[in-house]
Design a protein around this motif. Structure first.
Motif, PDB file in Angstrom:
ATOM      1  N   ARG A  93       0.840  -1.196   0.000  1.00  0.00           N
ATOM      2  CA  ARG A  93       0.000   0.000   0.000  1.00  0.00           C
ATOM      3  C   ARG A  93       0.878   1.250   0.000  1.00  0.00           C
ATOM      4  O   ARG A  93       2.080   1.205   0.295  1.00  0.00           O
ATOM      5  N   SER A  94       0.257   2.388  -0.296  1.00  0.00           N
ATOM      6  CA  SER A  94       0.935   3.676  -0.214  1.00  0.00           C
ATOM      7  C   SER A  94       1.246   4.010   1.246  1.00  0.00           C
ATOM      8  O   SER A  94       0.426   3.777   2.128  1.00  0.00           O
ATOM      9  N   ASP A  95       2.433   4.536   1.489  1.00  0.00           N
ATOM     10  CA  ASP A  95       2.825   4.939   2.839  1.00  0.00           C
ATOM     11  C   ASP A  95       2.113   6.253   3.188  1.00  0.00           C
ATOM     12  O   ASP A  95       2.332   7.268   2.525  1.00  0.00           O
ATOM     13  N   PRO A  96       1.278   6.280   4.241  1.00  0.00           N
ATOM     14  CA  PRO A  96       0.565   7.515   4.578  1.00  0.00           C
ATOM     15  C   PRO A  96       1.401   8.525   5.352  1.00  0.00           C
ATOM     16  O   PRO A  96       0.970   9.676   5.531  1.00  0.00           O
ATOM     17  N   PHE A  97       2.579   8.146   5.817  1.00  0.00           N
ATOM     18  CA  PHE A  97       3.415   9.055   6.596  1.00  0.00           C
ATOM     19  C   PHE A  97       3.911  10.194   5.717  1.00  0.00           C
ATOM     20  O   PHE A  97       4.263   9.996   4.548  1.00  0.00           O
ATOM     21  N   PHE A  98       3.951  11.412   6.273  1.00  0.00           N
ATOM     22  CA  PHE A  98       4.391  12.581   5.508  1.00  0.00           C
ATOM     23  C   PHE A  98       5.292  13.451   6.373  1.00  0.00           C
ATOM     24  O   PHE A  98       5.018  13.698   7.542  1.00  0.00           O
ATOM     25  N   ALA A  99       6.418  13.890   5.776  1.00  0.00           N
ATOM     26  CA  ALA A  99       7.381  14.710   6.515  1.00  0.00           C
ATOM     27  C   ALA A  99       8.443  15.244   5.580  1.00  0.00           C
ATOM     28  O   ALA A  99       8.782  14.620   4.560  1.00  0.00           O
ATOM     29  N   ASP A 100       8.979  16.410   5.922  1.00  0.00           N
ATOM     30  CA  ASP A 100      10.138  16.981   5.230  1.00  0.00           C
ATOM     31  C   ASP A 100      11.384  16.465   5.949  1.00  0.00           C
ATOM     32  O   ASP A 100      12.000  17.162   6.751  1.00  0.00           O
ATOM     33  N   LEU A 101      11.744  15.222   5.670  1.00  0.00           N
ATOM     34  CA  LEU A 101      12.867  14.607   6.377  1.00  0.00           C
ATOM     35  C   LEU A 101      14.189  15.280   6.030  1.00  0.00           C
ATOM     36  O   LEU A 101      15.070  15.413   6.883  1.00  0.00           O
ATOM     37  N   GLU A 102      14.342  15.711   4.785  1.00  0.00           N
ATOM     38  CA  GLU A 102      15.575  16.402   4.406  1.00  0.00           C
ATOM     39  C   GLU A 102      15.732  17.689   5.205  1.00  0.00           C
ATOM     40  O   GLU A 102      16.826  18.026   5.669  1.00  0.00           O
ATOM     41  N   GLY A 103      14.634  18.402   5.396  1.00  0.00           N
ATOM     42  CA  GLY A 103      14.694  19.628   6.181  1.00  0.00           C
ATOM     43  C   GLY A 103      14.998  19.363   7.639  1.00  0.00           C
ATOM     44  O   GLY A 103      15.746  20.119   8.271  1.00  0.00           O
ATOM     45  N   ILE A 104      14.430  18.293   8.197  1.00  0.00           N
ATOM     46  CA  ILE A 104      14.694  17.958   9.588  1.00  0.00           C
ATOM     47  C   ILE A 104      16.173  17.649   9.786  1.00  0.00           C
ATOM     48  O   ILE A 104      16.809  18.126  10.737  1.00  0.00           O
ATOM     49  N   VAL A 105      16.733  16.840   8.896  1.00  0.00           N
ATOM     50  CA  VAL A 105      18.144  16.463   9.021  1.00  0.00           C
ATOM     51  C   VAL A 105      19.050  17.669   8.811  1.00  0.00           C
ATOM     52  O   VAL A 105      20.104  17.798   9.445  1.00  0.00           O
ATOM     53  N   ASN A 106      18.619  18.601   7.945  1.00  0.00           N
ATOM     54  CA  ASN A 106      19.435  19.768   7.608  1.00  0.00           C
ATOM     55  C   ASN A 106      19.087  20.943   8.516  1.00  0.00           C
ATOM     56  O   ASN A 106      18.825  22.061   8.038  1.00  0.00           O
ATOM     57  N   ASN A 107      19.081  20.679   9.837  1.00  0.00           N
ATOM     58  CA  ASN A 107      18.912  21.736  10.838  1.00  0.00           C
ATOM     59  C   ASN A 107      17.635  22.534  10.617  1.00  0.00           C
ATOM     60  O   ASN A 107      17.599  23.753  10.752  1.00  0.00           O
ATOM     61  N   PHE A 108      16.551  21.832  10.254  1.00  0.00           N
ATOM     62  CA  PHE A 108      15.218  22.417  10.114  1.00  0.00           C
ATOM     63  C   PHE A 108      15.182  23.520   9.062  1.00  0.00           C
ATOM     64  O   PHE A 108      14.459  24.507   9.197  1.00  0.00           O
ATOM     65  N   THR A 109      15.943  23.318   8.001  1.00  0.00           N
ATOM     66  CA  THR A 109      15.869  24.192   6.834  1.00  0.00           C
ATOM     67  C   THR A 109      14.917  23.531   5.848  1.00  0.00           C
ATOM     68  O   THR A 109      15.273  22.586   5.147  1.00  0.00           O
ATOM     69  N   TRP A 110      13.690  24.007   5.800  1.00  0.00           N
ATOM     70  CA  TRP A 110      12.625  23.291   5.103  1.00  0.00           C
ATOM     71  C   TRP A 110      12.794  23.340   3.587  1.00  0.00           C
ATOM     72  O   TRP A 110      13.150  24.372   3.022  1.00  0.00           O
ATOM     73  N   THR A 111      12.511  22.215   2.964  1.00  0.00           N
ATOM     74  CA  THR A 111      12.650  22.088   1.515  1.00  0.00           C
ATOM     75  C   THR A 111      11.314  22.059   0.786  1.00  0.00           C
ATOM     76  O   THR A 111      11.267  22.216  -0.428  1.00  0.00           O
ATOM     77  N   GLY A 112      10.241  21.789   1.528  1.00  0.00           N
ATOM     78  CA  GLY A 112       8.939  21.634   0.897  1.00  0.00           C
ATOM     79  C   GLY A 112       8.731  20.280   0.244  1.00  0.00           C
ATOM     80  O   GLY A 112       7.715  20.053  -0.417  1.00  0.00           O
ATOM     81  N   LYS A 113       9.677  19.349   0.437  1.00  0.00           N
ATOM     82  CA  LYS A 113       9.595  18.034  -0.191  1.00  0.00           C
ATOM     83  C   LYS A 113       9.134  16.997   0.830  1.00  0.00           C
ATOM     84  O   LYS A 113       9.733  16.847   1.896  1.00  0.00           O
ATOM     85  N   ASP A 114       8.095  16.279   0.459  1.00  0.00           N
ATOM     86  CA  ASP A 114       7.600  15.186   1.281  1.00  0.00           C
ATOM     87  C   ASP A 114       8.406  13.932   0.954  1.00  0.00           C
ATOM     88  O   ASP A 114       8.314  13.388  -0.148  1.00  0.00           O
ATOM     89  N   ALA A 115       9.177  13.469   1.909  1.00  0.00           N
ATOM     90  CA  ALA A 115      10.066  12.334   1.662  1.00  0.00           C
ATOM     91  C   ALA A 115       9.313  11.055   1.335  1.00  0.00           C
ATOM     92  O   ALA A 115       9.881  10.132   0.743  1.00  0.00           O
TER      93      ALA A 115
END
Length: 321
Positions: free
Chosen positions: A136-158
């Motif tokens: 099934r499709s994974d329902p989890f959503f997060a800007d993981l790249e932004g979290i790892v990069n000191n909360f610099t948000w990318t707008g990308k849902d990992a």
């Protein structure tokens, strides 16, 4: 991630994606009152790392019906060895002392039901239960790249194009205990050299990622929720003091929301995390708010729109790369 890659060093437990618990959900059924949907997802980025459930594992959803953080009802899911591209699942329901052991025992609710590895979910019903297991499709959503990069948000849902293996069970409320409030958590155990070893467990999102040091993650995955407060209150208090400038008293009160690691769900109230969890609850922002002491309140990623309005609710899988 929510509970993805919950082994040490951002890897799956024992390096095996089949054993990797990703998320746990509990919410009311959409088409009938007096029924609850319980979902555990495993195998992040399926099927690229693993194309089947582990045939030597026991996948389990535990339910505490009396508030002592020990299982009173347990639903265990075991799988056949893969054959000609397919697998089957058998579901057991255990109660009482048997529910507190990790083996698949108790009454058989479903036997040898085919797992759905295609686009459409297979839903089967028996004895008042509904079951759907498969890709099934994974329902989890997060800007993981932004979290790892000191909360610099990318707008990308990992997880925008990610899949999981979903285990969805719709249960009559009476089967979960007489009181409206239940506790839910999931566990994955593996038969190794004649022993059944717990390799992953959890309920609340993002706990092991934010709170556990790498060297204790394996031990955490073997543990029992009833022991969590005694074992983890002090080290997790130190984490909150470091990340969110909490006082000891404030950290203690905050940790009561997630320790023990059991998802409480009062079925007399609307489901919305942390009272149960629906597929669209923004758990990423909830955990960011917690660990930052309110300084970071969102990663600005919206819920997925492909969730289904009816059971099994998990969206159709994305095409595999």
């Amino acid at each position: 991630m929510s509970h993805h890659l919950s082994g040490p060093n951002l890897r799956s437990p024992r390096g095996d994606a089949r054993l990797d618990l990703t998320d746990v959900f509990a919410f009311p059924a959409s088409d009938a009152s007096g029924r609850t949907v319980l979902i555990m997802n495993v195998n992040p980025y399926a099927p690229t790392q693993a194309a089947e459930f582990h045939p030597d594992a026991v996948y389990r959803i535990n339910v505490d019906s009396d508030g002592d953080d020990r299982a009173d009802v347990a639903y265990s899911f075991t799988f056949s060895a893969p054959h000609t591209g397919g697998q089957t699942v058998t579901v057991h329901r255990a109660t009482g002392e048997a529910a507190q052991k990790h083996e698949a025992t108790g009454d058989v609710l479903f036997a040898d039901v085919p797992v759905a590895f295609g686009d459409a979910p297979d839903v089967v019903a028996a004895g008042g239960y509904k079951l759907s297991v498969g890709l099934r499709s994974d329902p989890f959503f997060a800007d993981l790249e932004g979290i790892v990069n000191n909360f610099t948000w990318t707008g990308k849902d990992a997880m925008a194009e990610a899949n999981v293996f979903g285990i969805a069970l719709e249960v009559p409320d009476a089967e979960l205990g007489p009181e409206p409030t239940i506790g839910v958590w999931a566990r994955v155990s593996l038969h190794v050299d004649g022993q059944l070893l717990s390799v992953d467990r959890g309920a609340h999102p993002f706990l092991t990622a934010y709170f556990n040091a790498e060297e204790v993650k394996d031990a955490y995955n073997t543990g029992e929720p009833a022991d969590d407060w005694a074992k983890y209150r002090e080290p997790w208090t130190a984490v909150l003091q470091h990340t969110g400038d909490y006082t000891t008293e404030a950290a203690t009160e905050t940790l009561k929301l997630v320790l023990p690691d059991v998802l409480r769900y009062d079925r007399s109230r609307p489901a919305a995390y942390p009272n149960g969890r629906t597929l669209t609850d923004d758990v990423t922002s909830a955990r960011l708010t917690m660990v930052s002491g309110g300084k970071i309140t969102s990663d600005h990623i919206p819920p997925h729109t492909d969730v289904l309005p009816v059971f099994p609710h998990l969206g159709h899988p994305h095409p595999s790369a």
